[in-house]
Write a protein that holds these residues in place. Structure first.
Motif, PDB file in Angstrom:
ATOM      1  N   LEU A  29      35.795  42.831  41.384  1.00 44.78           N
ATOM      2  CA  LEU A  29      36.731  41.978  41.583  1.00 44.78           C
ATOM      3  C   LEU A  29      36.879  40.834  42.425  1.00 44.78           C
ATOM      4  O   LEU A  29      37.729  39.644  42.301  1.00 44.78           O
ATOM      5  N   ASP A  30      36.776  40.534  43.725  1.00 45.12           N
ATOM      6  CA  ASP A  30      36.065  39.673  44.630  1.00 45.12           C
ATOM      7  C   ASP A  30      35.261  38.237  43.585  1.00 45.12           C
ATOM      8  O   ASP A  30      35.856  37.556  43.870  1.00 45.12           O
ATOM      9  N   LEU A  31      34.755  38.930  43.544  1.00 44.61           N
ATOM     10  CA  LEU A  31      33.747  38.103  42.477  1.00 44.61           C
ATOM     11  C   LEU A  31      34.568  37.010  41.723  1.00 44.61           C
ATOM     12  O   LEU A  31      34.422  36.182  41.116  1.00 44.61           O
ATOM     13  N   ALA A  32      35.451  37.627  40.611  1.00 45.30           N
ATOM     14  CA  ALA A  32      36.143  37.902  39.180  1.00 45.30           C
ATOM     15  C   ALA A  32      36.358  35.907  40.062  1.00 45.30           C
ATOM     16  O   ALA A  32      36.622  35.124  39.352  1.00 45.30           O
ATOM     17  N   GLN A  33      37.441  36.661  40.939  1.00 46.61           N
ATOM     18  CA  GLN A  33      38.161  36.020  41.589  1.00 46.61           C
ATOM     19  C   GLN A  33      37.923  34.495  41.846  1.00 46.61           C
ATOM     20  O   GLN A  33      38.310  33.099  42.026  1.00 46.61           O
ATOM     21  N   GLN A  34      36.757  34.683  42.425  1.00 41.78           N
ATOM     22  CA  GLN A  34      36.041  33.303  43.566  1.00 41.78           C
ATOM     23  C   GLN A  34      35.914  32.928  42.454  1.00 41.78           C
ATOM     24  O   GLN A  34      36.222  31.365  41.889  1.00 41.78           O
ATOM     25  N   GLN A  35      35.530  33.115  40.781  1.00 39.37           N
ATOM     26  CA  GLN A  35      34.824  32.857  39.703  1.00 39.37           C
ATOM     27  C   GLN A  35      35.953  32.054  38.843  1.00 39.37           C
ATOM     28  O   GLN A  35      35.918  30.810  38.367  1.00 39.37           O
ATOM     29  N   HIS A  36      37.242  32.966  39.602  1.00 38.24           N
ATOM     30  CA  HIS A  36      38.793  32.217  38.497  1.00 38.24           C
ATOM     31  C   HIS A  36      39.403  31.718  39.295  1.00 38.24           C
ATOM     32  O   HIS A  36      40.421  31.471  38.945  1.00 38.24           O
ATOM     33  N   GLY A  37      39.034  30.947  40.080  1.00 39.32           N
ATOM     34  CA  GLY A  37      40.078  29.414  40.522  1.00 39.32           C
ATOM     35  C   GLY A  37      40.840  30.229  41.467  1.00 39.32           C
ATOM     36  O   GLY A  37      41.949  30.148  42.421  1.00 39.32           O
ATOM     37  N   GLY A  38      40.334  31.580  42.042  1.00 37.74           N
ATOM     38  CA  GLY A  38      41.356  33.000  43.522  1.00 37.74           C
ATOM     39  C   GLY A  38      42.572  33.487  43.025  1.00 37.74           C
ATOM     40  O   GLY A  38      43.028  33.753  43.908  1.00 37.74           O
ATOM     41  N   TRP A  39      42.591  33.655  41.742  1.00 40.13           N
ATOM     42  CA  TRP A  39      43.664  34.382  41.478  1.00 40.13           C
ATOM     43  C   TRP A  39      42.270  35.378  39.982  1.00 40.13           C
ATOM     44  O   TRP A  39      42.027  35.173  39.308  1.00 40.13           O
ATOM     45  N   LEU A  40      43.283  36.793  39.761  1.00 39.63           N
ATOM     46  CA  LEU A  40      42.459  37.452  38.683  1.00 39.63           C
ATOM     47  C   LEU A  40      43.649  37.693  37.534  1.00 39.63           C
ATOM     48  O   LEU A  40      44.503  38.034  37.673  1.00 39.63           O
ATOM     49  N   PRO A  41      43.447  36.804  36.760  1.00 38.56           N
ATOM     50  CA  PRO A  41      43.943  37.356  34.936  1.00 38.56           C
ATOM     51  C   PRO A  41      43.781  38.826  34.645  1.00 38.56           C
ATOM     52  O   PRO A  41      42.954  39.400  35.407  1.00 38.56           O
TER      53      PRO A  41
END
Lengths: 608, 322
Positions: free
Chosen positions: B138-150
């Motif tokens: 989830l952390d990696l996904a958040q970094q990739q997506h500009g700081g938030w998780l859709p």
């Protein structure tokens, strides 16, 4: 716990600690007991009464939580939730739908699905029972009654062949709700949504008065005397071999034996129970019962499901298989059309071809069966309608033999029946004499049979429909004789594992209807061939002479002889793949088809 | 525990009866004294509403006890109406609402570079316990997506670790460092825990919000900044502090820097430097964790005042004898 340890439960310290816990629980719990449907049967209310203080010291704002939409059956008032997570565990562990979760943390913690999603489980109604507070309540029952106004009647469910133990809560003449009763051998503490919510069907489409179809095609209400006179006249005008009787899915044993006796006295033996097929033989009980017994399915380590979709045919048995699969990683092989399972399974094939491969040990799953300690083979009763039924049963017998499924200590040969009447009908010998009797019938007596294909009935045949709902068959009927539903009569039923159980009347009979067996008894007298029983006791002693096991209530009578005693068949297996026996889980019989709640469920939950 | 029985309606009845007969513990005077201090502006309202409620209830039988209770209830209501709304620590609600940039139908997957990282992360866990990787993924996904998780990113993670999506939602909603609504490229997190609060974190937050012209958890119009609150990040000795999560360069250039011993003026400088694309130095002096040039790491301002020599050996033990 240590030896000699003393636990004190009623010291001032213990009482104060309990009071403190209760105060915390009630801190964010709304004070809406007077408008809460759980009021009067609420665990929190009871605990608060027994252990709580009469006031709290919390003066801050109580938190509020947004209500969730869980579908047409479960109403949510999430502000009342005390975060016990029983519903999350039930959904994950028993129902097998991982939709519910605990979201957020601290005081913002709430039960939810995050993304809005209705609960698509056939067991979803059980979260209403396990919720200790009024957060999850029954939507159809909302604001209808208080639990202390209701009269509870301990009876059984007849909407499938499981015979789940239920309690019908009624107020006056109305069934208000249906709740499960604990029976570890059959339904444990759960019931399916169909069982729980079909009750509004008991109030709709009911037949109140005897009716005769008059010249312009309309029905005219008449007295019982007139209706019987019309039927009795026709009965004596037709030849005995032209008389056919069909018992419905919801028929009890008493009325079925009365129907059979009545037709036999008229000289006909063309009487059967729908869904048993018109070419069944009832010689060996083990060929139509769940011989393993429902509770013992938990001991199986390999399941082979042939032409059965337990999730829609018998949701409680599916829950049992799921429990086994989860606990012991039992293997499940399935032969039949594509369907939904809520546990790991291997889809082996769709038709008899796979069955042949398995019987000849050419299929990879054969080794699983060979190595199994307790293999359980389950055949669907949908196969009864197939022309090559005997060949299928023979092939399955071969598989059972090499898998060593039938031993003195284990019987893994099972048939999963579809409806409540089937097992008792076969025990009582409701097997037709000739296969195509309905095509040449002149007099058809339908006792609650709504799923018979009436297109085959000749247009000049006289059709009597005796039943409680104006469902599919009344459109073809010439005479309607109103009967009582399962909630209104005392009747004996045998479930798919051979356990005899009885229903008890919870509410009075609707209109001028009568119990099924009484109608047939009265008709026999008008027809001049009076049946020799005038009471339920007398008709039960008649049953004793045919199937004594039907008098041993709440006992499971296992089959005595193994299915391998069946003579060898030469019939060829056809190439047609197996079909689904139940298209719509929520609507399978006249009661559920009349139910508005079941209609909502089918519209919402079966939408693809 | 009492069994569920027909008898239980009594529980409702006796509850309300009990309240009726009991004496009210809090007198009106007591309550008024308690009210006065925090919300003095409330009091002028209360006589009016009190007299209204008295008029309303005067039709029935009234007793001094009942009046006192009514008055107490009314005061409580007024007090609650003027309460500060609770502070939100998370960037989103605990349930999802579909929006054009956040709905389950949007495709989402890890970038090619991150797919290798996913493999690497999964290799840390046994193959039958893939779900253990939920937080790092989830952390990696958040970094990739500009700081938030859709929602679709969480669904993608659920698919990788082979669990039901709701199990991932549970984790993502539990931890406040997972943002489930949009944040700025630079997400500024102000520590709000007691030591920082005593040392002025509220002023620092106010300064940031005023300077950027946003509310908490709101993104500036240019999409560059957002301000949130984070609980104790372990720098109490250098309080107050802020963290800058830099999502401007995806997961490759992701940094998460602490700025300690900050002042309202100082944080505005940091924001301006970030706006110009500079990297504000994490430390004023090399090897030092604080922004205060007069302190060395966690030491006191102006150098050590104690422990100036090597510590003496323990007096009670003869180490040579061991």
């Amino acid at each position: 716990m240590l030896l000699g340890m003393k636990i004190k439960t009623d010291t001032p310290v213990a009482k104060k600690a309990r009071e403190g816990v209760m105060e915390f629980l009630l801190m964010n719990h709304p004070l809406d007991c007077p408008i809460c449907d759980q009021g009067g049967e609420c665990d929190l209310q009871d605990q608060s009464m027994a252990f709580g203080s009469d006031r709290g010291r919390f003066t801050e704002m109580k938190r509020s939580v947004v209500d969730k939409n869980l579908g047409p059956l479960v109403k949510t008032v999430m502000t009342r939730c005390i975060q016990c997570t029983r519903c999350v565990r039930f959904a994950t562990e028993v129902a097998g739908v991982q939709d519910l979760g605990m979201l957020g943390r601290g005081s913002g913690e709430e039960i939810g699905t995050y993304v809005e999603k209705v609960m698509t489980s056939e067991l979803s109604g059980n979260v209403i029972d396990i919720c200790p507070v009024g957060a999850l309540t029954s939507k159809p029952f909302a604001f209808k009654a208080r639990n202390w106004e209701l009269k509870g009647t301990e009876t059984i469910d007849v909407t499938d062949a499981v015979g789940s133990n239920i309690r019908i809560d009624s107020r006056g003449p109305e069934v208000m709700r249906i709740l499960p009763r604990l029976n570890e051998d059959i339904n444990e503490e759960w019931i399916s949504d169909k069982t729980r919510f079909c009750y509004d069907g008991l109030k709709r489409q009911r037949l109140n008065d005897p009716m005769i179809r008059v010249a312009d095609g309309r029905f005219k209400p008449v007295s019982w005397r007139d209706a019987f006179a019309v039927v009795a006249e026709v009965v004596h005008q037709v030849k005995p071999e032209e008389i056919v009787g069909v018992a419905g899915q919801l028929s009890d044993a008493e009325s079925m034996i009365a129907l059979k006796d009545f037709l036999n006295r008229l000289g006909s033996n063309n009487v059967w129970c729908e869904r048993n097929g018109s070419h069944h033989d009832a010689d060996l009980r083990s060929t139509y019962l769940m011989n393993t017994s429902i509770a013992d399915l938990e001991k199986a380590d390999v399941f082979l499901l042939i032409g059965t979709q337990p999730r829609v045919e018998a949701a409680m048995i599916n829950a049992r298989i799921r429990k086994t699969v989860r606990a012991t990683n039992a293997k499940v092989g399935y032969i039949g059309p594509e369907t939904n399972f809520n546990y790991d399974h291997q889809h082996l094939g769709t038709g008899p071809q796979t069955l042949i491969e398995l019987a000849e040990r050419r299929h990879p799953f054969s080794s699983a069966l060979l190595n199994a300690k307790n293999p359980a083979i389950i055949l669907g009763a949908g196969l009864f309608d197939r022309k090559d039924k005997d060949a299928i049963f023979f092939a399955v017998g071969t598989i059972a033999e090499y898998a060593n499924a039938i031993r003195p200590d284990w019987n893994g040969y099972n048939v999963l029946l579809l409806s409540a009447a089937q097992a008792a009908a076969l025990d009582l010998g409701l097997v037709p004499e000739s296969e195509n009797s309905i095509e040449s019938a002149k007099f058809v007596y339908l006792m609650g049979a709504d799923d018979v294909n009436l297109e085959k009935v000749p247009s000049d045949a006289f059709v009597v429909y005796q039943g409680h709902h104006g469902d599919q068959s009344v459109y073809r009927a010439n005479v309607i004789l109103p009967a009582s539903a399962f909630s209104e009569k005392e009747g004996t039923y045998e479930n798919t594992e051979g356990c005899t159980q009885q229903t008890l009347p919870a509410v009075p009979i609707v209109g001028d209807a009568r119990d099924d067996w009484k109608i047939i008894r009265a008709l026999s007298e008008v027809s001049g061939i009076q049946l020799p029983y005038d009471s339920l006791e007398a008709i039960r002693s008649r049953i004793r002479t045919v199937a004594p096991n039907l008098l041993h209530v709440d006992e499971r009578e296992p089959a005595t002889f193994p299915p391998s005693l069946k003579p060898k068949v030469t019939q060829k297996l056809s190439q047609d793949s197996f079909r689904t026996a139940v298209e719509n889980f929520y609507m399978t019989d006249s009661i559920t088809r009349a139910s508005k709640i079941m209609a909502q469920c089918s519209a919402l939950l079966l939408k693809k | 525990m009492q069994p569920r029985s027909r008898g239980s309606p009594i529980s409702i009845l006796t509850r309300s009866d009990g309240a009726e007969n009991s004496t009210c513990p809090r007198s009106l005077a007591q309550l008024q004294v308690r009210q006065k201090a925090p919300n003095s502006q409330v009091l002028p309202l209360s006589p009016l509403s009190l007299s209204l409620s008295l008029w309303y209830y005067s039709a029935g039988a009234t007793s001094p006890k009942m009046l006192a209770r009514l008055a107490a209830n009314r005061l409580l209501e007024i007090r609650q109406a003027f309460r500060q709304p609770s502070r939100s620590f998370s960037t989103a609600l605990n349930y999802h609402l579909d929006s054009p940039d956040n709905n389950p139908d949007l495709p989402w997957e890890f970038s090619d570079a991150n797919k290798d990282k996913v493999k690497e992360i999964l290799s840390h866990y046994p193959s039958n316990y893939k779900q253990s990787a939920v937080i790092p993924l989830l952390d990696l996904a958040q970094q990739q997506h500009g700081g938030w998780l859709p929602v679709s990113a969480m669904n993608a993670v659920a698919k990788i670790i082979e669990v039901a999506p709701v199990r991932v939602f549970e984790v993502a909603t539990f931890y406040s460092m997972f943002n489930r609504s949009k944040v700025g490229k630079y997400h500024l997190l102000v520590c709000g825990t007691t030591p920082c609060m005593i040392r002025g974190s509220r002023e620092i937050e106010d300064a940031l919000l005023k300077h950027l012209g946003v509310k908490r958890n709101e993104v500036t119009k240019d999409g560059l900044f957002s301000v949130g609150e984070m609980e104790c990040m372990g720098c109490c000795v250098n309080a107050p502090m802020i963290t800058v999560a830099d999502y401007s360069n995806g997961s490759e250039g992701y940094t998460y820097n602490y700025y300690e011993d900050v002042t309202p003026k100082h944080v505005v400088e940091i924001v301006e430097k970030l706006r110009r694309g500079e990297k504000p130095p994490v430390r004023k002096l090399a090897g030092h964790g604080t922004q205060n040039p007069n302190r060395i790491m966690s030491g006191p301002e102006g150098g050590n005042t104690t422990l100036l020599t090597d510590p003496k050996p323990p007096p009670c033990r003869d180490l040579d004898a061991c």
